[in-house]
Structure formats: structure tokens, C-alpha cells
Design an enzyme around this catalytic site. Structure first.
Site, mmCIF file in Angstrom:
data_model
loop_
_atom_site.group_PDB
_atom_site.id
_atom_site.type_symbol
_atom_site.label_atom_id
_atom_site.label_comp_id
_atom_site.label_asym_id
_atom_site.label_seq_id
_atom_site.Cartn_x
_atom_site.Cartn_y
_atom_site.Cartn_z
ATOM 1 C CG LEU A 311 3.041 5.004 4.863
ATOM 2 C CD1 LEU A 311 4.250 4.656 5.695
ATOM 3 C CD2 LEU A 311 2.823 3.976 3.781
ATOM 4 C CG ASP A 312 -4.756 3.959 7.356
ATOM 5 O OD1 ASP A 312 -4.988 4.693 8.329
ATOM 6 O OD2 ASP A 312 -5.311 2.870 7.152
#
Lengths: 650, 78
Positions: A311-312
């Protein structure tokens, strides 16, 4: 007359007529003792039910396809020739009934998409020369003003230019709670107004609407073959001819024509042929209704294997909109307001993303931030130096302050401690100094999304072993966010290519990686990941077209839902293959060891086809676990992001 | 892009596809029409894509041809 014509060409005509003939035959031979009439009626029944099958088989043969129809045709004709009229009639009758039921139920599995198509708007009311004109929705001209009245469908994609109201966007985002719309908000074709009156400037019409893109995408996805489906296609291509050869050999060896014909019937690969497509069509359709677009069968299969999710941080786990969190004065003559105002005035000429929250907070607190500094000089990687009313003001990290000439070293230890504490809490601290004197520290932080923690928990629940956060942010901030969200691993201070490398590293460890991101800086990592996930894709056509999974709504909980849906669909496919192959195996054994006749074989076979379709239809049901209605902390289901605010310092 | 023919693409959505062999049947029936350049039938999504000259083969003609093959179809705006 039309009704009669319609009925004659209807789904049920052939099985009904054929069934009546069978009944008449049974009645005449049993009750009237007219055996010849009974035989004639039975053959007639077989002809009625069998003719369409023979025609289909012929059509298929001319297209060089050996299909189920051919198997049934050979079996039925063979049965008539050897005088097994009842078997011939029963086989063709059951096959006809099975087909009618199949087409009825198959339409059901396609129903999710049919509903999407049904929401496509027909007409639009546009303002032309000041008058309201009703035109077909596809004929609105881009830039025209469309009037959307209460309770009607929005006919085009557009931007609200006047009025206000609420809109049910379920057809696009899968979310049924109406969304308030006012000037400058985007609206989508196919959504429905539940209150108010809107004037909308059309930006997309007909095929250029988000709804049309979704429909296209879903159809392409349903048509795109999964690896398993492609394999099954090849399998049934040689399977059917192989069965014919086997039946011939069997007939020659045993001299038992009935047995050979029965083999033909029971080996029909009907359930096998449709076992995978029905699951895929149902699964992808279900996803589309919930605002989850999956690119196709192959991506569905890969998504079912996802065991690591990258996940960013910014914009995915967090709002991507930093807010001021702390103002800590460290100078005897300076209070909070003066500190904040000084920082804001220095930042007024800055383009840096961290400048905006400081200026906004100062304005909100009623502290005027008037005019630009006399001089502004950004120091890359450190902060900014500005001249205000003749004073030199520096706002930035410790390195910047230490480089300030004539800076007072007396407070260094205390400043460093405050900075460290704030960073450890996940905030980005900025020291403010005037003429070398440290005035204090201000800090900003990005808001963690309310549902971030639950999303990570649910991903784990759905079998994802590793959830990893990738960010360009500094280590302490990243760690603090990670701790609150509960991810398994953090990699901070990453450049775009480092993110790509992190994803590739996970893949080398044997993980099937899904990457969730939004920004351009995530693009390389998204492309490298096994599955690239775009969030909040409703507004951007590109995301709908390119992402492997596009989540229409900016809702993190859609991600575990997508993983779960993929797993359920692939499981469903496997169940269907087992049902189809199992039926053939059991029937084969039944024929070889006696007891299973042609009619029984056909009956069981058609039942297996319906079971396979019925099983796929389970995917259409919505799962009890609903996005956004469950809350882990017991505070209810309201998901306003503002509530996620990092605790303000006392 | 630079062709001067008046070929257009029409998308029809059909009902009642039950087996992949329906595909060949519809493609044959529709392909037989004058003015039809190509037909593509997608089984899973029950969609028929036709490239045709609307002056020679109207959308109604296409629907009628599909009906002849035994299926109800409707033209779609996209």
C-alpha cells in the site's frame, strides 16, 4: 396472432410439444393397447425435440465444431434405428428441457450486468435557447446544460453548475447511501437523484460516460478467458471426439449398440463447457454491482492468489491532505498565535505541500497572513528562509536551523527533543526561527483514513499474509502511521523506483503481490505488481481502463472485498469442474456396471448442468459482510474521514 | 481512419445464449446480410458486435437476422 407466433418461437415450445407427444404415446400404448400408434407418437416426440438438436449439430459441424448436439443427435437417431423409441424420445425431450432451463438460468447469471445496462439513461432535458428540450441521452452535446429533476436519472457525466441535491450513486460506486452534490461536484450518468434539482454541464455523453466504460469493461472481462477456461476449451475440443471414438470401439467390441449410444449421451460435456464461464460471468458481474471492476478471468484467478498487499501511504492509507497538528512555542516572549502566524507568513510564498496546512490553520485561527514575504528562499530538503518586516525567518528541519547564522545553541537539546517526540508520533515537525532565535516548533500530519485499520485486519482475515506499506515519507512518520494501521512491514523514504524494487522483492520471495496506489509515483510499482489496484476510479476513465482491479469508490474496505470475491469465484469455478467431471465419472461407471439407461443418463447430465449454473448463481448473492456497515471500534458506521484526525496535543 | 465507406459499428445485446455453438449460428445469419462487413458474437456477455453499412443493413435488419437464428436482441447505444 402475435402471441401465438411468439409462443411458437418461445423457449418452452419444443419441450412442451414433445412432452405432450410422449404422454399421448404412453396413453395410447398402455390404455388403448395401440402399440403401433404409441411407437409413432414416441418417434414424433423424438423428432420434435430432436430436430433443433440435429440442425444445431449440423451447423456446428459445418463450422468444424464437434459438440454436444452431435453426440445427442447420433444417440437419438441410433436409438430410433434400433427401435428404442422411448429412449430416443426421452433423451431429446430431457435435452430440450435442459436447454430451456439453461438459457433461463444463464440469463440470471448475467443479470448483474443487465441491471447495469438497464440504468443507462434514455432521455435528457437540456436547455437550448433558454427552453427545456427533451432529447435522447446520447444526443446531448458536450458543454450543454442538462436539467436533472428530483427522482430522475442523471443522463450524462458532468459537473454541477447550479442547484443542489442528493444522488444515489449505487450504479457506479456500489454505495447506496445518497451523496450530497453542489456546484462543481462531479455527477455520473446512470445515477439517480433522490432529492433536489441540479443543473449539470455535460462533460461526457453516451459511450463517453463512466457507466458506458464500466459496462464495456465488465463485458470484456466476462468474455476474456481465464487460464482455466482456455484449458477447458482445449480439453473439451478433444474430449468430445474422443468419446465418439470410444463409443464406436465399445460398440464394435461388445456388439452392444445400446451401451455405445448410452455412452455417447452420458459423456456430454455440457456442464464442463459452461462450468467456468458461468462462474466468471457471475463473479465479475457481482463485483461490478459493488463497484469493483476486475479486468477479466485471468486477473480474477491471479487476484484469488494474492497473499501480499503493498500500500502506498499518502493518499491511500491517509487522506493525502496534511493538517496542522501541533504548535509548540519554545521562546519565552512568543505565544502560540505569534508562532503560528510567523510560520504562516514565512510559508506564504512557498509552493511546498506542507505550507498549505500551516497557512490554512493560521487563517482559521483568525491570524491574518497578509502579503508575501519581502524575500523567499527555499532550501531544498530543509525548509524555507524568508524575510518578513526586515527579520530573517527560517522554517524547516533541525539541519536548517543549525545552519542559521548567529543561532542560539542554548536551546538545542530541548528543540531536538520536541522534534523527535513529534516525529515519533507520526507528525512532520518544522522548527521556526527568527534572526537565529528558535521561536518554537509547528507540526503537520496527514490524516489516517478511518477504515485503514479495518481494511488491514480484513485483508489478513481473507488470507493475505503480508500487508506492507511503501512510502516516500521519513521513517519515524511512516512507523507511527504503520503502528496505528497495523501493517506487517514498513519501507520508508522510498523513491518511485524503490517502490518498484520493493514489490519485485516480495515477488522474489514467492508472494503474489497486489499494489494499491493512486499517484504517478506509484505507476512503476503498480505495473510491476501481479495485480495493480486503482482506488476511487469513478472519476478517472484511465483508471477504469488500465487497472487490473478498479475500485470505483474511494473506500478502503472495497479492497478486502475484492480479494474475497476473487477467492470465492475461483473456488466456485473449481467446485463446478468437480461437479461436471464427477457426474461424468459416476455415470460412466453406472453405464459400464449396468443400470444407467440413456434416459437416466440424460436426466442426470442435465441436472448436473443446472447444478453448475445454480452454484455460480450463489456468487450473485451479496455477502452479509457489508462494506461500511461494520465497525471494529463500536463507534457505529459513520465513516466521515474527519473523525480520523490524529489526536491533537493538549 | 481514412476510409470513406459508411461502415458503422452497432452493438446488440441478446438474450438466451445457452451454449457456445449459438455463436456460429448468429454469426452466420447476420453475416449473410448485405452490407454486413463483420460480425463478432461474444458468448459470455451475450453481446453481438456488427460492422455494417446502415444504408444496406439497418439495425432492424440485424435484429431480425438474430431473431431468425432464434434469439431476441436489442440494439444498445454503447
Amino acid at each position: 396472432m402475435n402471441k401465438v407466433h411468439e409462443w411458437l418461437h418461445g423457449r418452452w415450445t419444443v419441450p412442451v410439444v414433445s412432452g405432450l407427444l410422449i404422454l399421448a404415446s404412453l396413453a395410447s400404448s398402455r390404455l388403448l393397447d395401440a402399440a403401433t400408434w404409441g411407437d409413432i407418437l414416441m418417434v414424433a416426440a423424438a423428432v420434435v425435440a430432436g430436430t433443433p438438436v440435429v440442425i444445431k449439430a449440423w451447423n456446428a459441424l459445418s463450422a468444424k465444431v464437434i459438440g454436444i448436439d452431435l453426440l445427442v443427435s447420433i444417440a437419438a437417431i441410433g436409438a430410433v434405428i434400433i427401435g428404442e423409441y422411448w429412449e430416443a424420445a426421452a433423451v431429446t425431450f430431457l435435452f430440450a428441457i435442459g436447454h430451456a432451463l439453461e438459457s433461463a438460468t444463464l440469463n440470471k447469471t448475467r443479470s448483474a450486468l443487465a441491471e447495469l445496462i438497464a440504468v443507462a439513461p434514455d432521455v435528457a432535458v437540456v436547455l437550448r435557447d433558454g427552453e427545456q428540450v427533451e432529447v435522447p441521452a446520447a444526443e446531448v452535446i458536450t458543454g450543454e446544460t442538462v436539467l436533472v429533476k428530483n427522482g430522475t436519472k442523471v443522463p450524462v457525466d458532468g459537473v454541477v453548475s447550479g442547484g443542489a441535491g442528493s444522488i444515489d450513486e449505487a450504479s457506479i460506486t456500489g454505495e447506496s447511501i445518497p451523496v450530497e452534490k453542489a456546484t462543481d461536484d462531479k455527477v455520473f450518468a446512470g445515477t439517480i437523484t433522490t432529492s433536489g434539482f441540479l443543473q449539470v454541464t455535460a462533460t461526457g455523453v453516451g459511450a463517453d460516460t463512466t457507466l458506458a466504460r464500466i459496462i464495456h469493461r465488465v463485458e470484456e472481462a466476462q468474455d476474456a478467458k481465464a487460464r482455466t477456461a482456455a484449458f477447458m476449451d482445449r480439453f473439451s475440443a478433444w474430449y468430445t471426439p474422443a468419446i465418439i471414438v470410444m463409443a464406436i470401439i465399445f460398440g464394435l467390441v461388445t456388439r452392444d449398440i445400446v451401451l455405445a449410444l448410452t455412452l455417447l449421451v452420458i459423456a456430454c460435456p455440457g456442464a464442463l463447457v459452461i462450468s467456468i464461464p458461468v462462474s466468471i460471468v457471475a463473479g465479475i458481474g457481482r463485483g461490478a454491482k459493488d463497484g469493483i471492476l476486475i479486468k477479466g478471468g485471468e486477473f480474477l484467478e491471479t487476484s484469488a492468489k494474492i497473499d501480499a498487499v503493498a500500500l502506498d501511504k499518502t493518499g491511500t492509507l491517509t487522506e493525502g491532505r496534511p493538517q496542522l497538528t501541533d504548535v509548540v512555542p519554545l521562546h519565552a516572549d512568543v505565544d502560540r498565535d505569534e508562532l503560528l502566524q510567523t510560520a504562516a507568513r514565512a510559508e506564504a510564498g512557498s509552493e511546498h505541500p506542507l505550507a498549505r496546512p500551516i497557512i490554512e490553520a493560521a487563517t482559521a485561527a483568525g491570524l491574518p497572513v497578509v502579503g508575501l514575504p519581502e524575500h523567499t528562499e527555499p532550501v531544498p530538503g530543509k525548509g524555507i528562509v524568508a524575510t518578513i518586516d526586515g527579520h530573517r525567518v527560517a522554517v524547516g528541519n533541525l539541519a536548517l536551523i543549525e545552519s542559521e547564522q548567529g543561532h542560539d545553541t542554548a536551546d538545542d537539546a530541548r528543540v531536538a527533543q520536541v522534534v523527535q517526540e513529534l516525529a515519533a508520533a507520526g507528525r512532520t515537525p518544522m522548527v521556526v526561527a527568527r534572526d537565529g532565535q528558535v521561536l518554537g516548533v509547528v507540526a503537520v500530519a496527514d490524516q489516517i483514513r478511518t477504515d485503514a485499520k479495518e481494511m488491514v485486519a480484513r485483508l489478513h482475515e481473507h488470507g493475505v499474509k503480508k500487508v506492507i506499506m511503501l512510502t516516500g515519507d521519513i521513517e519515524p512518520v511512516a512507523r507511527a502511521v504503520a503502528a496505528q494501521v497495523g501493517v506487517d512491514e514498513v519501507r520508508a523514504g522510498l523513491l518511485p523506483e524503490d517502490k518498484l524494487e520493493a514489490v519485485a522483492d516480495l515477488q522474489r520471495q514467492g508472494y503474489t503481490v497486489a499494489m494499491v496506489g493512486d499517484g504517478v509515483n506509484d505507476a512503476p510499482a503498480l505495473a510491476t505488481a501481479d495485480i495493480g489496484v486503482a482506488m476511487g476510479a469513478a472519476g478517472t476513465g484511465v483508471a477504469i481502463e488500465t487497472a487490473d482491479i478498479a475500485l470505483m469508490r474511494d473506500n478502503l474496505l472495497k479492497l478486502p472485498e475484492a480479494v474475497s470475491l476473487a477467492r470465492r469465484t475461483v473456488n466456485n469455478m473449481r467446485q463446478n469442474i468437480v461437479i461436471a467431471l464427477g457426474t461424468v465419472a459416476v455415470l460412466l461407471a453406472g453405464v459400464l456396471f449396468g443400470g444407467v439407461t440413456m434416459a437416466i443418463g440424460m436426466l442426470v447430465h442435465e441436472i448436473s448442468v443446472l447444478v453448475v449454473i445454480g452454484n455460480a448463481m450463489r456468487l450473485l448473492r451479496r455477502r452479509k459482510e457489508r462494506t461500511g456497515t461494520r465497525s471494529t471500534d463500536g463507534t457505529g458506521s459513520s465513516l466521515t474521514h474527519d473523525e480520523a484526525r490524529v489526536t491533537q496535543p493538549a | 481512419m481514412s476510409t470513406t465507406t459508411s461502415t458503422t459499428k452497432t452493438i446488440l445485446r441478446a438474450e438466451g445464449f445457452s451454449c457456445p455453438s449459438c455463436v456460429a449460428k448468429i454469426e452466420k445469419q447476420v453475416g449473410r446480410l448485405k452490407g454486413v462487413e463483420s460480425v463478432k458474437v461474444h458468448f459470455a456477455s451475450a453481446r453481438v458486435e456488427v460492422m455494417h453499412d446502415p444504408a444496406l443493413a439497418t439495425t432492424e435488419d440485424l435484429v431480425a437476422a438474430i431473431a431468425k437464428a432464434g434469439y431476441t436482441a436489442k440494439a444498445a447505444a454503447f
